[in-house]
Design a protein around this motif. Structure first.
Motif, short mmCIF file in Angstrom:
data_model
loop_
_atom_site.label_atom_id
_atom_site.label_comp_id
_atom_site.label_asym_id
_atom_site.label_seq_id
_atom_site.Cartn_x
_atom_site.Cartn_y
_atom_site.Cartn_z
N THR A 1 0.83 -1.20 0.00
CA THR A 1 0.00 0.00 0.00
C THR A 1 0.87 1.26 0.00
OG1 THR A 1 -0.13 0.25 2.42
CG2 THR A 1 -1.68 -1.29 1.39
N HIS A 2 0.21 2.42 -0.10
CA HIS A 2 0.90 3.70 -0.04
C HIS A 2 1.99 3.82 -1.12
CE1 HIS A 2 -1.17 3.48 3.75
NE2 HIS A 2 -0.90 4.75 4.01
N HIS B 1 8.95 7.95 1.52
CA HIS B 1 7.87 6.97 1.56
C HIS B 1 7.11 6.85 0.24
CE1 HIS B 1 8.75 6.98 5.76
NE2 HIS B 1 7.71 6.24 6.09
N GLN B 2 7.36 7.75 -0.70
CA GLN B 2 6.67 7.74 -1.99
C GLN B 2 7.42 6.81 -2.95
OE1 GLN B 2 6.86 11.90 -2.77
NE2 GLN B 2 5.12 12.40 -1.47
N CYS B 3 7.02 5.56 -2.96
CA CYS B 3 7.75 4.58 -3.78
C CYS B 3 7.31 4.66 -5.24
CB CYS B 3 7.51 3.18 -3.23
SG CYS B 3 8.62 1.96 -3.97
N ASN B 4 8.20 5.16 -6.08
CA ASN B 4 7.94 5.26 -7.52
C ASN B 4 8.81 4.26 -8.30
OD1 ASN B 4 6.12 7.52 -7.31
ND2 ASN B 4 7.92 8.77 -6.83
N GLU B 5 9.38 3.29 -7.57
CA GLU B 5 10.29 2.34 -8.19
C GLU B 5 9.84 0.89 -8.07
OE1 GLU B 5 12.10 5.90 -6.26
OE2 GLU B 5 11.20 4.11 -5.38
N ASP B 6 8.74 0.65 -7.35
CA ASP B 6 8.37 -0.73 -7.00
C ASP B 6 7.98 -1.60 -8.18
OD1 ASP B 6 6.14 1.06 -7.03
OD2 ASP B 6 4.90 -0.43 -6.01
N MET C 1 0.88 -6.86 -5.44
CA MET C 1 -0.26 -5.98 -5.68
C MET C 1 0.04 -4.60 -5.11
SD MET C 1 -3.35 -8.56 -4.66
CE MET C 1 -2.43 -9.16 -3.21
N ARG C 2 -0.26 -3.59 -5.89
CA ARG C 2 0.07 -2.19 -5.52
C ARG C 2 -1.21 -1.41 -5.22
NH1 ARG C 2 2.07 3.03 -8.49
NH2 ARG C 2 4.20 3.21 -7.72
N PHE C 3 -1.29 -0.82 -4.05
CA PHE C 3 -2.48 -0.07 -3.65
C PHE C 3 -2.11 1.35 -3.21
CE2 PHE C 3 -3.20 -4.59 -2.50
CZ PHE C 3 -4.24 -4.86 -3.39
#
Length: 313
Positions: free
Chosen positions: A108-109, A121-126, A163-165
């Motif tokens: 999440t997030h 905390h802003q994951c733009n690489e996952d 899964m990305r939320f």
């Protein structure tokens, strides 16, 4: 005009897990001291005996989930995307991916819409990280309906799933009788002949709105929702590219390694096409209100509209 219903997909995750727990006794949910934020607290309240809080130890969380999977249970390992994909990458790769264990990761997030928590905390690489793990399914749902369906599909799938939320409430756009979720299959939301907009996650609804603005200018945009980035719906992507001749990808993720890169990989090999990638450029995010950040980083409907219009002209 009636107000559009908005729900954060992290809420959908918590609700879906609880419903899944009612139907399947082999579902076990793990968290890393973030149950209130990831919404797994809903499952904990309903099934406390099947909930494990591993504390602020995300790498250990993944190892525990891997161990549980070897017993025949279906663990859903839950934490923020930055920790699930970032901090615990080695454990996800070696303890879950390498032995092909049946672990589901609920991250999440994700993205800049985390807001005030800022760049750390802003994951733009996952998506990029998870795409590289052999056999890993990568899903990024666009709304509540799709997120719930994704959790169910992840349970049914044999093997690791990421899964990305999101944290920010987003419009519900898939609440129609004919909606069907299938891993690896994209969804055409709007037909068009001049340009194809391929979006994933949070920007899907904004891309639809941008397409309406483009239509007013005489630009007919096809809009495709790609909820599964791996495996990618190559057939749909190639067909759309051949049909419109121009492709724009939109994602709340780095333009390096995410949906845009996946689409370009396919088109370079099968149907060379001019592509514009809209996403987070080679930069970190920053702290601020989520809606303002989405606008600043060019993922709101007006920004998408302007970029696609310029691309077509």
């Amino acid at each position: 005009m009636s107000e559009v219903k908005k729900i954060a997909t992290r809420e959908s995750y918590g609700n879906a897990l609880t419903e899944l727990g009612k139907k399947h006794e082999d579902v076990v949910v793990l968290d890393a001291d973030l149950a209130a934020a990831t919404k797994t607290g809903m499952f904990k309240k309903a099934f406390p005996e099947r909930f494990i809080d591993c504390g602020i130890a995300e790498s250990n969380l993944m190892g525990v989930a891997a161990g549980i999977a070897t017993t025949g249970k279906v663990p859903f390992a839950s934490t923020f995307a930055m920790f699930a994909a970032g901090r615990a990458f080695e454990q996800v790769r070696n303890s879950i991916g390498y032995p092909k264990l049946n672990v589901k990761i609920g991250a999440t997030h994700a993205g800049i819409s985390v807001g005030e928590d800022g760049a750390t905390h802003q994951c733009n690489e996952d998506i990029a990280l998870m795409r590289t793990i052999p056999g890993m399914v990568v899903i990024n749902p666009s709304d509540d309906v799709e997120a719930r369906a994704a959790v169910e599909a992840a349970y049914e799938h044999q093997g690791p799933v990421y899964m990305r939320f999101g944290r920010l409430a987003v419009p519900v756009i898939n609440d129609r009788p004919d909606y069907k979720f299938e891993i690896g299959k994209g969804v055409t939301l709007r037909e068009g002949k001049d340009v194809t907009i391929i979006a994933t996650g949070l920007p899907v609804s904004n891309s639809l709105e941008a397409a309406e603005k483009l239509a007013a200018d005489g630009i007919d945009a096809k809009v495709i929702n790609i909820h599964t980035i791996k495996p990618l719906d190559e057939e749909l992507v190639v067909a759309a590219a051949k049909e419109t001749g121009k492709v724009v990808t939109v994602e709340e993720h780095s333009i390096i390694g995410g949906l845009g890169s996946a689409v370009c990989d396919v088109l370079a090999a099968q149907a060379p096409t001019k592509v514009l990638k809209i996403g987070i450029n080679d930069t970190y995010g920053e702290s601020g209100p989520a809606v303002e950040l989405v606008k600043k980083y060019g993922l709101d409907a007006d920004s998408i509209y302007a970029k696609v219009k310029a691309f077509c002209e």
